[in-house]
Design a protein around this motif. Sequence first.
Motif, short mmCIF file in Angstrom:
data_model
loop_
_atom_site.label_atom_id
_atom_site.label_comp_id
_atom_site.label_asym_id
_atom_site.label_seq_id
_atom_site.Cartn_x
_atom_site.Cartn_y
_atom_site.Cartn_z
N ASP A 11 56.58 65.61 20.19
CA ASP A 11 56.22 65.67 21.62
C ASP A 11 57.24 66.43 22.47
N SER A 12 58.49 66.51 22.04
CA SER A 12 59.51 67.35 22.70
C SER A 12 59.54 67.16 24.22
N LYS A 13 59.46 65.93 24.68
CA LYS A 13 59.49 65.67 26.13
C LYS A 13 60.93 65.71 26.65
N LEU A 14 61.51 66.89 26.60
CA LEU A 14 62.93 67.07 26.88
C LEU A 14 63.29 66.83 28.35
N ALA A 15 62.33 67.04 29.25
CA ALA A 15 62.59 66.91 30.68
C ALA A 15 62.11 65.58 31.24
N GLU A 24 50.20 67.30 25.52
CA GLU A 24 50.84 68.57 25.16
C GLU A 24 52.35 68.38 25.03
N PRO A 25 52.95 68.91 23.97
CA PRO A 25 54.41 68.85 23.86
C PRO A 25 55.09 69.50 25.07
N TYR A 26 56.27 69.03 25.38
CA TYR A 26 57.17 69.53 26.43
C TYR A 26 56.79 69.11 27.85
N LEU A 27 55.52 69.06 28.20
CA LEU A 27 55.13 68.84 29.60
C LEU A 27 55.45 67.41 30.04
N THR A 28 56.03 67.27 31.23
CA THR A 28 56.40 65.95 31.75
C THR A 28 56.05 65.75 33.22
N SER A 29 55.30 66.65 33.81
CA SER A 29 54.99 66.55 35.24
C SER A 29 54.11 65.34 35.55
N ASP A 30 53.07 65.10 34.74
CA ASP A 30 52.22 63.92 34.96
C ASP A 30 53.05 62.65 34.79
N PHE A 31 53.90 62.64 33.77
CA PHE A 31 54.75 61.48 33.50
C PHE A 31 55.62 61.16 34.72
N ASN A 72 52.08 70.86 43.87
CA ASN A 72 51.89 70.20 42.59
C ASN A 72 53.27 70.12 41.93
N VAL A 73 53.32 69.60 40.72
CA VAL A 73 54.59 69.49 40.00
C VAL A 73 54.49 70.26 38.69
N LEU A 74 55.50 71.06 38.40
CA LEU A 74 55.56 71.75 37.11
C LEU A 74 56.89 71.48 36.42
N THR A 75 56.87 71.61 35.10
CA THR A 75 58.06 71.37 34.29
C THR A 75 58.67 72.69 33.86
N VAL A 76 59.97 72.86 34.08
CA VAL A 76 60.72 73.99 33.53
C VAL A 76 61.42 73.45 32.29
N THR A 77 61.02 73.94 31.11
CA THR A 77 61.46 73.34 29.87
C THR A 77 61.39 74.35 28.73
N GLY A 78 61.74 73.93 27.54
CA GLY A 78 61.65 74.79 26.37
C GLY A 78 62.67 74.43 25.31
N ASP A 79 62.45 74.92 24.11
CA ASP A 79 63.34 74.58 23.00
C ASP A 79 64.67 75.32 23.06
N CYS A 80 64.74 76.38 23.88
CA CYS A 80 65.98 77.14 23.99
C CYS A 80 66.67 76.91 25.34
N LEU A 81 66.27 75.85 26.03
CA LEU A 81 66.82 75.55 27.35
C LEU A 81 67.62 74.25 27.28
N VAL A 129 69.25 70.71 28.16
CA VAL A 129 68.63 69.60 28.90
C VAL A 129 69.02 69.62 30.37
N GLU A 130 70.29 69.96 30.66
CA GLU A 130 70.75 69.95 32.05
C GLU A 130 70.08 71.05 32.89
N LYS A 131 69.44 72.01 32.23
CA LYS A 131 68.74 73.08 32.96
C LYS A 131 67.23 72.89 32.97
N GLN A 132 66.78 71.74 32.50
CA GLN A 132 65.34 71.42 32.53
C GLN A 132 65.04 70.71 33.84
N HIS A 133 63.86 70.95 34.37
CA HIS A 133 63.53 70.42 35.70
C HIS A 133 62.05 70.07 35.79
#
Length: 464
Positions: free
Chosen positions: A15-19, A169-176, A290-299, A301-305
């Motif tokens: 699930d890679s919910k890094l943010a 969907e993996p990575y996405l956390t805006s709904d959460f 709305n809310v969007l997630t800035v994320t990724g496997d090469c980012l 954690v402190e730069k995820q939003h």
Amino acid sequence: MAKTTFSIGGVHPNDSKLARDRKIEVLPLPPVVYVSMSQSLGAPSKPLVKAGDKVKTGQVVAEPGGFISAFIHSPVSGTVKSVAPRKDMAGNYVTHIEITVEGDEWMEGIDLSDTLVTTIPDDPKEIIEKIKNAGVVGLGGATFPAHVKLNPGPNAKAECVIINGAECEPYLTSDFRIMVEHPKEVVIGAAIIQKALGGPRCVIGIEENKPEAIEAVSKAVSELGYPNIEVLPLMKRYPQGGEKQIIDAVMHRQVGSGALPISVGAVVQNASTAFAIYEAVQKNKPLVTNVLTVTGDCLPVEKQHNYQFRIGVPFNFIADYAGGMPEGAVKVVSGGPMMGRAISNMEATTVKGSSSLLYLSAKATKRESASACIRCGKCAEACPMGLEPFLLNRLYKAGNQEELEKNAAQDCIECGCCLYTCPAHIPLLDNIRQAKGIVMGNIKARAAAAKAAAEAAKSNENKK
């Protein structure tokens, strides 16, 4: 509480919910916004402003272009600089309203306070009209106009409202983050939808990998006390958040080929849509944020939003504000890695349904060379629609359009389970997506021809 899931297919990606632990931050306004006229499924909206016009935040700037379309409101206050075609994230030209930002003056009557409004209007028609006028669309991916879905017609009855909090969907956390930070607003939004549809049972489905959201929303349901609303933990399984899949999980009913959810008594709205409906009906606030997630496997954690953004903000502005393109990123996606679409133009702008800036590395995006199908059947086992991707792929390559339709290529939800599970690395999704487009085109052409023939026959009859 027991956890449930859908009955056909599915896969289990990381699930890679890094943010997930990054609280929602308000993104600052850029100097200029570009508001697309393609903000919903269906017909593009029609601009109501021209160059030189002054606008306020929340002012209507475009009207629906058809039955399935939506109002669009200015996300900022300022001056309209142009109304002209501009490239979207795929590089296609779409009409945009360009607005130079001058302060942030909102239209009168919009309540921007944090005061919770719990008393819901009694009239379903008033509720639906408010949702329509606010330009609310589904925020789970399809951007179907919410007011249309909440008005299924006199011969259809909603037996269950499902609030989709799966966010599978993996990575996405805006709904959460919305469910964790605004659980009461989500529940009130669910109750508003329930009221608009005559008061059926309401189930808020949340995947088990979001225990904080399950706890927060369950507490809100208990404290608010609206009748016939419950929270249902769902098994972590992709694509749990697919409309037909969550109906299967919650109601144990299958939506037939070509049928709508209302055919089995279901109406599904996303958790973020429920929040937008709360703001529209209780606060008179149109859908401009709305809310969007800035994320990724090469980012890192402190730069995820998780950013609350205005529609019309350029992706490159968001990227720069978040620290720039991360080292190692070779692909930027809007949406998740399974169903999202690559952003080929970072000067493109956010729309109502934008959910992420997903940075992926070469390792995450590399495709292995395809080899011959080994007839293992894994793609058919994984397909949540019960299709046979290996067969559809073969029929597409053979150009057999009739058999593609008979084997329901049009029912593909483009979830990517087949591609994810194929040991031969065959580009099943790519080919079936093309096949689906061909079949849907044929179906629409037949419908248009039948309509034209019926109109011609009626015209001839009137002349007699």
